[in-house]
Design an enzyme around this catalytic site. Structure first.
Site, short mmCIF file in Angstrom:
data_model
loop_
_atom_site.label_atom_id
_atom_site.label_comp_id
_atom_site.label_asym_id
_atom_site.label_seq_id
_atom_site.Cartn_x
_atom_site.Cartn_y
_atom_site.Cartn_z
N GLY A 89 92.88 68.43 3.00
CA GLY A 89 91.51 67.79 2.88
C GLY A 89 90.94 66.99 4.20
O GLY A 89 90.10 66.10 3.73
N TYR A 126 80.85 73.37 9.14
CA TYR A 126 79.79 72.94 9.96
C TYR A 126 78.65 73.13 9.03
O TYR A 126 77.66 72.25 9.06
CB TYR A 126 79.88 73.48 11.25
CG TYR A 126 80.94 73.16 12.16
CD1 TYR A 126 81.64 71.84 11.94
CD2 TYR A 126 81.56 73.81 12.88
CE1 TYR A 126 82.59 71.48 12.82
CE2 TYR A 126 82.62 73.55 13.74
CZ TYR A 126 83.27 72.41 13.56
OH TYR A 126 84.37 72.11 14.42
#
Length: 151
Positions: A89, A126
């Site tokens: 994570g 992104y």
């Protein structure tokens, strides 16, 4: 939850940074940290940074302002999470942290990056932060994305 921070690469942490690596199937997507540091040694405009979770180095990033005759662009050029730390994570908080760092030095500036079309996980990451494709390709054939300044 992780407590990520960015610290410049220095003589004290450079050797450890250069040992960071990705999995073999990811090596085509990013240069090694050693190669990145060779570039940074040759051009002072680079800002090579280590990504830490508290005192543990978990990754690397690098950015710079590129000033060409035709344009000036701020490039978030590298992001690497070490293979020992992938899947924990870290990528999302790193992508959140890096533009914050960049904007402390270059406020109100659009941020560019490039990504290989096959790197689906990076593209999804992104995009989740608001990066959009520009329709341009860089010199290596990577697709260029932009994160627009709020202004």
């Amino acid at each position: 939850m992780s407590n990520l921070s960015l610290k410049p690469v220095t003589g004290k942490n450079r050797r450890a940074a250069e040992k960071l690596e990705v999995f073999p199937h990811q090596t085509g997507f990013i240069e090694s940290v050693a190669d990145c540091m060779k570039e940074a040694d040759q051009l002072a405009a680079w800002h090579p940074m280590c990504i830490y979770d508290n005192d543990t180095m978990i990754g690397f990033t690098m950015y710079r302002m590129i000033q060409e005759p035709a344009y000036t662009r701020l490039w978030f050029d590298r992001l690497l999470i070490d293979k020992q730390h992938q899947g924990k994570g870290y990528a999302k908080p790193a992508v959140q942290l890096i533009p914050q760092e960049i904007r402390t030095h270059y406020p109100n500036t659009d941020i560019y990056l490039s990504v290989y079309a096959e790197n689906h996980s990076a593209i999804a990451l992104y995009r989740s932060f608001g990066f959009e494709f520009t329709g341009e390709l860089d010199t290596k054939g990577e697709e260029i994305m932009i994160y627009r300044s709020a202004i």
